[in-house]
Enzyme design. Structure first.
Site, PDB file in Angstrom:
ATOM      1  N   ASP A  26       0.794  -1.250   0.000  1.00 19.97           N
ATOM      2  CA  ASP A  26       0.000   0.000   0.000  1.00 19.97           C
ATOM      3  C   ASP A  26       0.821   1.292   0.000  1.00 19.97           C
ATOM      4  O   ASP A  26       0.449   2.264   0.688  1.00 19.97           O
ATOM      5  CB  ASP A  26      -0.946   0.005   1.209  1.00 19.97           C
ATOM      6  CG  ASP A  26      -1.952  -1.124   1.175  1.00 19.97           C
ATOM      7  OD1 ASP A  26      -1.928  -1.915   0.217  1.00 19.97           O
ATOM      8  OD2 ASP A  26      -2.760  -1.230   2.115  1.00 19.97           O
ATOM      9  N   LYS A  30      -6.522  -5.111  -3.218  1.00 15.20           N
ATOM     10  CA  LYS A  30      -7.161  -5.774  -2.077  1.00 15.20           C
ATOM     11  C   LYS A  30      -8.230  -4.863  -1.478  1.00 15.20           C
ATOM     12  O   LYS A  30      -7.995  -3.669  -1.300  1.00 15.20           O
ATOM     13  CB  LYS A  30      -6.121  -6.166  -1.020  1.00 15.20           C
ATOM     14  CG  LYS A  30      -5.335  -4.996  -0.432  1.00 15.20           C
ATOM     15  CD  LYS A  30      -4.236  -5.527   0.486  1.00 15.20           C
ATOM     16  CE  LYS A  30      -3.449  -4.442   1.157  1.00 15.20           C
ATOM     17  NZ  LYS A  30      -4.157  -3.653   2.151  1.00 15.20           N
ATOM     18  N   CYS A  43      -2.101  -2.553   7.741  1.00 12.94           N
ATOM     19  CA  CYS A  43      -2.048  -3.477   6.596  1.00 12.94           C
ATOM     20  C   CYS A  43      -0.803  -4.350   6.594  1.00 12.94           C
ATOM     21  O   CYS A  43      -0.860  -5.504   6.159  1.00 12.94           O
ATOM     22  CB  CYS A  43      -2.199  -2.697   5.290  1.00 12.94           C
ATOM     23  SG  CYS A  43      -3.862  -2.015   5.131  1.00 12.94           S
TER      24      CYS A  43
HETATM   25  C1  C5J Z   1      -3.145   0.640   5.483  1.00 19.61           C
HETATM   26  C2  C5J Z   1      -4.881   1.855   6.576  1.00 19.61           C
HETATM   27  N1  C5J Z   1      -2.600   0.442   4.277  1.00 19.61           N
HETATM   28  N2  C5J Z   1      -4.091   2.227   7.581  1.00 19.61           N
HETATM   29  N3  C5J Z   1      -4.371   1.190   5.508  1.00 19.61           N
HETATM   30  O1  C5J Z   1      -2.538   0.362   6.485  1.00 19.61           O
HETATM   31  O2  C5J Z   1      -6.046   2.127   6.594  1.00 19.61           O
END
Ligand code: C5J
Length: 229
Positions: free
Chosen positions: A33, A138, A171
């Site tokens: 991400d 995802k 994540c």
């Molecule tokens: C991730 C989030 N990528 N913190 N998303 O950690 O909402």
């Protein structure tokens, strides 16, 4: 028949709680991400008042690791958290969560928030995937939930994952837990993960390596690169 000893392909990464033995051919780099909306100064994360410099400090070490994996010809995968434009894959509970004024699917500084195809949903240019590197879209926090990640890893014979990205406690952590339960060995280089909350980052890493490595290993980019070279 040759009596020469078979060269061991096993390498070792210095890590916590102890060194991790791995074979490069069955090891992949999984970058979680690193999306513009989370990381860029003009993005959604910044708009919410978060200090994105805390996340941006992971870009350079991840870039170094990415170069090392690409040079070694090893598998690199990227993930993006996001949803279909009609939000049909977004659980109502996720959409409602937080009671914030701005929700998933609303228009943010870089297009609709967490919607596939929007500028903010894409990966930052510094770490942009090369053609042929799988990008896993995802809908959840974990990278294995409702994706084909496990199938791709199993088909490539992957056993060990070097997991990087943001955020450490959300994540990255969810993915490490999912991978651990599926039999993968996970190592998180501490400088290659980041959080808007530095104490969460530290605690999340400690949780991974605690109890003899209950979820996996923690190390740093330099140690992983040293083991690859
Ligand atoms: C991730 C989030 N990528 N913190 N998303 O950690 O909402």
């Amino acid at each position: 028949m040759s009596t020469a000893p078979i060269q061991s392909k096993v390498r070792v990464i210095q890590a916590q709680p102890y060194e991790l033995a791995f074979e490069p051919a069955s090891t992949a780099l999984l970058i979680i991400d690193m999306q513009r909306d989370f990381i860029e100064p003009g993005g959604f994360g910044a708009m919410l008042g978060n200090d994105v410099s805390l996340l941006r400090r992971a870009i350079e070490p991840i870039g170094a690791l990415l170069s090392a994996f690409r040079e070694a010809g090893l598998l690199v995968l990227h993930t993006r958290e996001g949803h279909r434009p009609d939000l049909s894959d977004a659980p109502p509970s996720k959409l409602a969560r937080g009671r914030g004024e701005t929700k998933i699917g609303d228009v943010g500084p870089m297009g609709r928030i967490l919607i596939r195809g929007e500028a903010g949903h894409d990966i930052i240019p510094e770490l942009y995937p090369l053609a042929g590197e799988p990008v896993i879209d995802k809908p959840g926090k974990g990278s294995f939930c409702q994706t084909d990640l496990e199938l791709i890893l199993k088909n490539r014979g992957i056993k060990t994952l070097i997991v990087c990205g943001v955020t450490t406690e959300v994540c990255v952590h969810t993915t490490v837990r999912e991978a651990n339960d599926r039999g993968f060995e996970c190592l998180v280089p501490a400088d290659c993960a980041a959080s808007y909350f530095p104490d969460f980052h530290e605690t999340a890493l400690r949780m991974i390596a605690a109890q003899g490595g209950i979820f996996g290993w923690v190390s740093d980019s330099a140690s992983v690169i040293a083991a690859l070279s």
